[in-house]
Design a protein around this motif. Structure first.
Motif, PDB file in Angstrom:
ATOM      1  N   LYS A   1       0.736  -1.267   0.097  1.00 21.18           N
ATOM      2  CA  LYS A   1       0.061  -0.183  -0.106  1.00 21.18           C
ATOM      3  C   LYS A   1       0.924   1.367   0.184  1.00 21.18           C
ATOM      4  O   LYS A   1       1.942   1.394   0.762  1.00 21.18           O
ATOM      5  N   VAL A   2       0.477   2.151  -0.855  1.00 20.02           N
ATOM      6  CA  VAL A   2       1.200   3.425  -1.121  1.00 20.02           C
ATOM      7  C   VAL A   2       0.547   4.474  -0.972  1.00 20.02           C
ATOM      8  O   VAL A   2      -0.668   4.506  -1.698  1.00 20.02           O
ATOM      9  N   ASN A   3       0.479   5.454  -0.146  1.00 19.09           N
ATOM     10  CA  ASN A   3      -0.291   6.966  -0.142  1.00 19.09           C
ATOM     11  C   ASN A   3       0.821   7.995  -0.417  1.00 19.09           C
ATOM     12  O   ASN A   3       1.464   8.188   0.367  1.00 19.09           O
TER      13      ASN A   3
ATOM     14  N   GLU B   1      -5.237  -1.949  -7.089  1.00 16.82           N
ATOM     15  CA  GLU B   1      -6.338  -0.793  -7.299  1.00 16.82           C
ATOM     16  C   GLU B   1      -5.458   0.541  -7.231  1.00 16.82           C
ATOM     17  O   GLU B   1      -4.677   0.721  -6.138  1.00 16.82           O
ATOM     18  N   VAL B   2      -5.683   1.450  -7.956  1.00 19.04           N
ATOM     19  CA  VAL B   2      -4.879   2.777  -8.130  1.00 19.04           C
ATOM     20  C   VAL B   2      -5.999   3.743  -8.175  1.00 19.04           C
ATOM     21  O   VAL B   2      -6.700   3.716  -8.850  1.00 19.04           O
ATOM     22  N   PHE B   3      -5.739   4.782  -7.320  1.00 21.42           N
ATOM     23  CA  PHE B   3      -6.574   5.843  -7.035  1.00 21.42           C
ATOM     24  C   PHE B   3      -5.880   7.372  -7.258  1.00 21.42           C
ATOM     25  O   PHE B   3      -4.833   7.580  -6.369  1.00 21.42           O
TER      26      PHE B   3
ATOM     27  N   ILE C   1      -2.385  -4.853  -4.213  1.00 22.73           N
ATOM     28  CA  ILE C   1      -1.656  -3.779  -4.293  1.00 22.73           C
ATOM     29  C   ILE C   1      -2.619  -2.292  -4.404  1.00 22.73           C
ATOM     30  O   ILE C   1      -3.433  -2.454  -5.030  1.00 22.73           O
ATOM     31  N   ARG C   2      -2.251  -1.463  -3.401  1.00 24.01           N
ATOM     32  CA  ARG C   2      -3.299  -0.354  -3.543  1.00 24.01           C
ATOM     33  C   ARG C   2      -2.290   0.999  -3.532  1.00 24.01           C
ATOM     34  O   ARG C   2      -1.460   1.062  -2.668  1.00 24.01           O
TER      35      ARG C   2
END
Length: 211
Positions: free
Chosen positions: A3-5, A53-55, A29-30
């Motif tokens: 997870k990456v923010n 998912e990529v946001f 993977i987010r």
């Protein structure tokens, strides 16, 4: 699980040559980012909900940016219900082709990128819960050499869905899309369409298919 923010235009996320199996989470993977996300040469098997998912928006599309580049990816058995599962501590049993199955995997929108620019090429999906490939409100969506197959009767959703889902993208270009569904739930209603190809367009959206 990764997870990456990082809502920063300079963010560069690269995930290559990875294999994800037997993961019970929202996604293997987010990524939430305005930068560049690259997912390449990855395999996903037996995911509860989504492979990745990529946001590319922090405010549901009001502000958006970034680009996602996906290539040479494979997913199998994503978002399929097991024979038994628990809902609020109550054990449920899977009912093949049942329109009364309210716990269907409507969240399993596979290979999904929301907003920004989304490019996906050489992608293959075998057996999906709600969707095989999902483009969600992208400014630009480009897809080429996509193969989606399904021979599982567990593949259905209690939300409108499709093997290839394209929703409200400003410009979409799709080349060499192949869909082959030999099995699936016997549900085909307005609310539970489970279609092969689902296209939702709004004013001024443009979508082009070329095989």
């Amino acid at each position: 699980m990764i997870k990456v923010n990082a809502f920063n235009e300079n963010t560069d996320v690269r995930i290559t040559n990875c294999r994800f199996e037997n993961i019970h989470a929202l996604a293997a993977i987010r990524v939430n980012s305005y930068g560049t996300t690259i997912i390449q040469d990855c395999v996903f098997k037996n995911m509860s909900f989504k492979s990745f998912e990529v946001f590319q928006s922090a405010d549901n599309g009001t502000t958006q940016g970034g680009r996602t580049l996906v290539s040479d990816v494979y997913a199998e058995d994503v978002g399929l219900l097991p024979d038994t599962y628990d809902v609020d501590d109550v054990q449920k049993t899977f009912k093949e082709n049942s329109s009364t199955q309210t716990e269907a995997p409507q969240g399993s929108f596979n290979f999904i990128c929301s907003f920004g620019e989304y490019n996906i090429t050489n992608a293959s999906v075998k057996n999906y819960g709600s969707c095989g490939v999902t483009a969600d409100r992208n400014l630009i969506f480009n897809a080429s050499n996509i193969t989606i197959t399904n021979d599982s009767s567990r593949s259905f959703s209690n939300n409108p869905s499709g093997a290839f889902w394209l929703e409200d993208c400003e410009i979409a270009n799709v080349t060499n899309l192949h869909i082959d569904v030999s099995a699936g739930a016997g549900i085909d209603t307005t609310a539970l369409d489970n279609s092969l190809l689902q296209i939702y367009l709004t004013d001024n959206n443009k979508c082009f298919f070329n095989n």
